[in-house]
Design a protein around this motif. Structure first.
Motif, short mmCIF file in Angstrom:
data_model
loop_
_atom_site.label_atom_id
_atom_site.label_comp_id
_atom_site.label_asym_id
_atom_site.label_seq_id
_atom_site.Cartn_x
_atom_site.Cartn_y
_atom_site.Cartn_z
N LEU A 85 0.83 -1.21 0.00
CA LEU A 85 0.00 0.00 0.00
C LEU A 85 0.87 1.26 0.00
O LEU A 85 0.56 2.24 -0.68
CB LEU A 85 -0.94 -0.01 1.21
CG LEU A 85 -2.04 -1.08 1.17
CD1 LEU A 85 -2.86 -1.05 2.45
CD2 LEU A 85 -2.95 -0.89 -0.05
N PHE A 86 1.97 1.23 0.73
CA PHE A 86 2.88 2.38 0.71
C PHE A 86 3.47 2.56 -0.69
O PHE A 86 3.52 3.69 -1.21
CB PHE A 86 4.02 2.21 1.71
CG PHE A 86 5.04 3.31 1.62
CD1 PHE A 86 4.87 4.48 2.35
CD2 PHE A 86 6.13 3.22 0.76
CE1 PHE A 86 5.78 5.53 2.23
CE2 PHE A 86 7.05 4.25 0.64
CZ PHE A 86 6.87 5.41 1.39
N HIS A 115 2.39 2.07 -3.47
CA HIS A 115 1.46 2.60 -4.46
C HIS A 115 0.71 3.83 -3.95
O HIS A 115 -0.26 4.27 -4.59
CB HIS A 115 0.50 1.50 -4.90
CG HIS A 115 1.21 0.42 -5.66
ND1 HIS A 115 1.36 0.45 -7.03
CD2 HIS A 115 1.86 -0.69 -5.23
CE1 HIS A 115 2.05 -0.61 -7.42
NE2 HIS A 115 2.37 -1.32 -6.35
N GLY A 116 1.14 4.37 -2.82
CA GLY A 116 0.56 5.61 -2.31
C GLY A 116 -0.89 5.51 -1.93
O GLY A 116 -1.65 6.49 -2.06
N VAL A 117 -1.31 4.35 -1.43
CA VAL A 117 -2.73 4.12 -1.14
C VAL A 117 -2.99 4.34 0.35
O VAL A 117 -2.35 3.72 1.21
CB VAL A 117 -3.14 2.69 -1.52
CG1 VAL A 117 -4.62 2.46 -1.21
CG2 VAL A 117 -2.86 2.43 -2.99
N ASP A 118 -3.96 5.17 0.65
CA ASP A 118 -4.43 5.33 2.02
C ASP A 118 -5.01 3.99 2.47
O ASP A 118 -5.94 3.47 1.85
CB ASP A 118 -5.50 6.43 2.06
CG ASP A 118 -6.23 6.51 3.40
OD1 ASP A 118 -5.71 5.97 4.39
OD2 ASP A 118 -7.31 7.12 3.43
N PRO A 119 -4.48 3.40 3.54
CA PRO A 119 -4.94 2.07 3.95
C PRO A 119 -6.42 1.99 4.27
O PRO A 119 -7.02 0.91 4.17
CB PRO A 119 -4.11 1.77 5.20
CG PRO A 119 -2.92 2.67 5.11
CD PRO A 119 -3.39 3.90 4.40
N THR A 130 -8.85 3.35 2.62
CA THR A 130 -9.69 3.48 1.42
C THR A 130 -10.61 2.27 1.29
O THR A 130 -10.13 1.13 1.32
CB THR A 130 -8.81 3.59 0.16
OG1 THR A 130 -7.91 4.69 0.29
CG2 THR A 130 -9.68 3.78 -1.08
N TRP A 189 1.67 3.17 8.18
CA TRP A 189 1.56 3.94 6.94
C TRP A 189 2.20 5.31 7.12
O TRP A 189 2.47 5.76 8.24
CB TRP A 189 0.10 4.07 6.52
CG TRP A 189 -0.69 5.17 7.20
CD1 TRP A 189 -1.04 6.37 6.68
CD2 TRP A 189 -1.21 5.16 8.54
NE1 TRP A 189 -1.76 7.10 7.59
CE2 TRP A 189 -1.87 6.39 8.74
CE3 TRP A 189 -1.17 4.23 9.60
CZ2 TRP A 189 -2.48 6.71 9.95
CZ3 TRP A 189 -1.79 4.56 10.78
CH2 TRP A 189 -2.44 5.78 10.96
N CYS A 243 2.83 10.27 2.20
CA CYS A 243 2.93 9.49 0.95
C CYS A 243 1.64 8.73 0.65
O CYS A 243 1.42 8.31 -0.48
CB CYS A 243 4.09 8.52 1.03
SG CYS A 243 5.72 9.30 1.10
N GLN A 244 0.81 8.54 1.70
CA GLN A 244 -0.45 7.83 1.52
C GLN A 244 -1.59 8.70 2.05
O GLN A 244 -2.24 8.36 3.03
CB GLN A 244 -0.43 6.50 2.28
CG GLN A 244 0.66 5.54 1.80
CD GLN A 244 0.87 4.40 2.76
OE1 GLN A 244 1.75 4.45 3.63
NE2 GLN A 244 0.07 3.34 2.64
N ARG A 285 -8.03 9.85 1.00
CA ARG A 285 -8.73 10.12 -0.25
C ARG A 285 -9.84 11.12 0.02
O ARG A 285 -10.49 11.07 1.05
CB ARG A 285 -9.33 8.84 -0.82
CG ARG A 285 -8.27 7.85 -1.33
CD ARG A 285 -8.93 6.61 -1.87
NE ARG A 285 -9.72 6.91 -3.06
CZ ARG A 285 -9.37 6.57 -4.29
NH1 ARG A 285 -8.23 5.92 -4.49
NH2 ARG A 285 -10.12 6.86 -5.32
#
Length: 270
Positions: free
Chosen positions: A169-170, A172-176, A178, A262, A266-267, A270
């Motif tokens: 997840l880090f 790809h810059g994804v807020d966990p 989401t 996280w 970087c994350q 959204r």
């Protein structure tokens, strides 16, 4: 708890050492003695992993299902096998080697129907060539649960654990937090491919490394990570430390009884 790459390494090792020949099977501890007696002297024909589950298949016999859980471990050595030390649930001796299993969460016999039922309950395993990522996408894309929770749900995706969850997840810059339904198809395909590559690398090396070359210790002038899990990572167990990419403090929170790590920069939410 060992992640999927560890089980695949064990399956590969057991194929190298024992498959294709008769194996002495015992239970020095006694808790698996009756089952071991049904297998003793039979040919081990296959050893394979499905997620965090290890399966030993013997000729004309039930399948041994092993789940290491939090404390299960295998040790091994060259023959002759020493006297058992500690609570050895299962000992295999064959060829030139022996291996001992201690402290598993599960060590039991299953018939073919029970094996099929076990595998059917699991999501696709990124390390298996027969994995179908569409099955995971179908579950994830309809869910309001967080992507962080879904990646640890073994019925959605088999084999990934807390380290791979946090790191992919880090990367790809994804807020966990989401919701799964807000992860688009392109992002899911990128997450899956990255898990396949990262976990395959873990099988090869026996450790989890997720950082890009520019963030390796020798490139950044920092000491190597000191952790019993080994490997260089971005956020896992780095709470309170600066992010290797942006310098913002890495955070940690509890999610479903597991620690989630996280970087809030970087994350971003959204």
């Amino acid at each position: 708890m060992p992640e999927g790459h560890t089980l695949h390494r064990l399956a590969r090792r057991h194929r190298e050492l024992f498959v294709g020949a008769p194996v002495e099977v015992t239970s020095p501890q006694g808790r698996f003695a009756a089952e071991a007696s049904r297998l003793d002297g039979r040919v081990l024909v296959a050893a394979e992993a499905h997620g965090k589950h290890l399966l030993h298949r013997y000729e004309a016999a039930p399948v041994v299902h092993i789940h290491l859980g939090l404390y299960g471990t295998f040790t091994e050595g060259a023959r002759p096998a020493p006297e058992p030390v500690g609570q050895v649930r299962l000992r295999l001796v064959g060829g030139d080697h022996w291996t001992d299993l201690r402290g598993p969460n599960t060590c039991r016999l299953l018939d073919d129907h029970e094996v099929d039922a076990l595998v059917d309950r699991l999501g696709p395993d990124p390390l298996r060539p027969d994995a179908d990522p569409e099955r995971a996408w179908a579950r994830l894309s309809r869910s309001g649960r967080s992507v962080a929770a879904l990646l640890l749900d073994q019925s959605v995706l088999a084999g990934a654990g807390n380290v791979y969850r946090a790191e992919v997840l880090f990367r790809h810059g994804v807020d966990p937090m989401t919701p799964g339904r807000l992860i688009d198809r392109e992002l899911w395909e990128a997450l899956w491919k990255d898990l396949v590559d990262l976990m395959a690398d873990g099988v090869r090396t026996g450790r989890i490394d997720t950082v890009a070359e520019e963030h390796e210790p020798h490139r950044m002038g920092r000491p190597p990570r000191q952790d019993r899990h080994g490997g260089e990572v971005y956020v896992y167990r780095r709470d309170g430390q600066p992010c290797l990419v942006c310098g913002v403090e890495v955070r940690m929170r509890d999610l479903g009884g597991r620690k989630l790590y996280w970087c809030p920069s970087c994350q971003p939410e959204r």
